[in-house]
Design a protein around this motif. Structure first.
Motif, PDB file in Angstrom:
ATOM      1  N   GLU A  42      -6.296 -13.446  38.805  1.00 34.42           N
ATOM      2  CA  GLU A  42      -7.050 -12.817  39.892  1.00 34.42           C
ATOM      3  C   GLU A  42      -7.259 -11.317  39.706  1.00 34.42           C
ATOM      4  OE1 GLU A  42      -4.420 -16.132  41.514  1.00 34.42           O
ATOM      5  OE2 GLU A  42      -4.150 -14.375  40.220  1.00 34.42           O
ATOM      6  N   LYS A  56     -20.165 -13.908  43.068  1.00 35.01           N
ATOM      7  CA  LYS A  56     -18.885 -14.611  43.114  1.00 35.01           C
ATOM      8  C   LYS A  56     -17.803 -13.839  42.369  1.00 35.01           C
ATOM      9  CE  LYS A  56     -16.761 -19.160  42.621  1.00 35.01           C
ATOM     10  NZ  LYS A  56     -16.954 -20.590  42.339  1.00 35.01           N
ATOM     11  N   SER A  57     -18.185 -13.036  41.371  1.00 36.89           N
ATOM     12  CA  SER A  57     -17.178 -12.274  40.626  1.00 36.89           C
ATOM     13  C   SER A  57     -16.521 -11.224  41.501  1.00 36.89           C
ATOM     14  CB  SER A  57     -17.821 -11.610  39.402  1.00 36.89           C
ATOM     15  OG  SER A  57     -18.696 -10.553  39.780  1.00 36.89           O
ATOM     16  N   ARG A  59     -16.669 -11.640  45.136  1.00 36.76           N
ATOM     17  CA  ARG A  59     -16.261 -12.337  46.371  1.00 36.76           C
ATOM     18  C   ARG A  59     -15.079 -13.270  46.132  1.00 36.76           C
ATOM     19  NH1 ARG A  59     -20.385 -15.216  46.687  1.00 36.76           N
ATOM     20  NH2 ARG A  59     -19.485 -17.244  46.153  1.00 36.76           N
ATOM     21  N   ASP A  60     -15.066 -13.917  44.947  1.00 32.57           N
ATOM     22  CA  ASP A  60     -14.062 -14.963  44.696  1.00 32.57           C
ATOM     23  C   ASP A  60     -13.775 -15.034  43.196  1.00 32.57           C
ATOM     24  OD1 ASP A  60     -12.357 -17.123  44.860  1.00 32.57           O
ATOM     25  OD2 ASP A  60     -13.958 -18.615  45.127  1.00 32.57           O
ATOM     26  N   SER A  62     -10.939 -15.381  41.754  1.00 28.85           N
ATOM     27  CA  SER A  62     -10.001 -16.465  41.496  1.00 28.85           C
ATOM     28  C   SER A  62     -10.731 -17.789  41.340  1.00 28.85           C
ATOM     29  CB  SER A  62      -8.981 -16.555  42.638  1.00 28.85           C
ATOM     30  OG  SER A  62      -8.116 -17.658  42.447  1.00 28.85           O
ATOM     31  N   GLY A  63     -11.674 -18.063  42.237  1.00 27.51           N
ATOM     32  CA  GLY A  63     -12.445 -19.294  42.145  1.00 27.51           C
ATOM     33  C   GLY A  63     -13.299 -19.345  40.897  1.00 27.51           C
TER      34      GLY A  63
END
Length: 288
Positions: A42, A56-57, A59-60, A62-63
């Motif tokens: 993370e 997304k990089s 915002r999330d 980890s996801g």
């Protein structure tokens, strides 16, 4: 009996840069291979400009890294488990570790989760990092520490009694894949076969800064035919591996000609084997 190998890594992408061709080789031989990622990565930096543009990089992350890990898993074909810890990042010297991160939690506590996986999967061989973590990242060092604890205690019924039925791993290896002997051999191959290549000077510089690193490998696994699949798995970790990554510094043709191996050091063994090996399962009898 199916032979089984477990490799313990600190972050998603480490499994693809440190042994993916070996995992593909043993899967092709009919073995079972399980990769354990201790953290979710993370706190890693996004090193690929194109990925950094993806919301997304931010915002999330980890996801995103979980998605990348799933793609790498499917490319190589190994089984995969998350140990479930939070990435410790790479704090500046003297700065504290993030509270509750992997390297902040005592190794004996975190080792129980790994012992539970070992007792469930029942591997014959474990691969992990050396005493310095391969390089001194706190998560890599903690990965080494919990792997050693698991090696020593997984077969002891009195240790972690709630973590499953005891299972003793037969052999423990440290990865030694990027090593000075490999660099020296590639350099000599270039001098002998392609002396006008711009790589000659670049590899010479690499030899210079690696010259004080003693090579301690004891096992050379011939895995050259799996280099393309290794690279495909690496590229699946796009947030960490941009197209111009140093991982692709040498062509696979050059690597196959000069050094078609991934190298490991036998750190401990409960079976008799030879000083130098070409098979990580050497000495492990069928039915063991």
């Amino acid at each position: 009996m199916t032979l089984r190998l477990i490799a313990v890594h600190a972050h998603p992408d480490d499994e693809s840069s440190k042994g993916a061709a070996t995992y593909a080789h043993y899967l092709d031989q009919g073995a079972e291979v399980l990769i354990v990622s201790c953290t979710g990565g993370e706190r890693g930096d996004v090193l690929n400009e194109l990925v950094a543009r993806d919301p997304k990089s931010k915002r999330d992350l980890s996801g995103l890294r979980r998605d990348e890990m799933a793609r790498a898993r499917d490319i190589i074909g190994f089984e995969h488990r998350w140990l479930g810890y939070q990435d410790s990042g790479l704090p500046d010297e003297g700065d504290p570790l993030p509270p509750g991160s992997f390297a902040d939690i005592p190794a004996k506590i975190s080792a129980e989760a790994l012992v539970r996986i070992v007792r469930d999967f029942r591997p014959h061989v474990m691969i992990t990092y050396n005493e310095r973590g391969g390089y001194p990242h706190p998560d890599h060092i903690r990965c080494h520490e919990i792997s050693r604890i698991a090696w020593e205690t997984a077969g002891d019924a009195t240790a972690y009694p709630d973590a499953g039925a005891p299972w003793s791993i037969k052999k423990l290896y440290y990865e030694e894949i990027f090593n000075v002997e490999r660099v020296n051999t590639v350099y000599q191959w270039l001098v002998d076969n392609d002396p006008d290549s711009p790589l000659v000077g670049q590899v010479a510089e690499m030899r210079e800064w690696m010259s004080k690193r003693a090579f301690r490998g004891t096992a050379k696994i011939d895995v050259g035919r799996f280099f393309e699949r290794r690279d495909e798995a690496l590229r699946a970790h796009a947030s960490q591996v941009p197209p111009d990554s140093p991982f692709f510094f040498w062509s696979n043709e050059l690597q196959r000609a000069a050094w078609p191996f991934e190298d490991f050091r036998l750190a401990a063994s409960r079976v008799a084997t030879s000083e130098f090996e070409a098979d990580l399962f050497q000495g492990i009898e069928e039915g063991a």
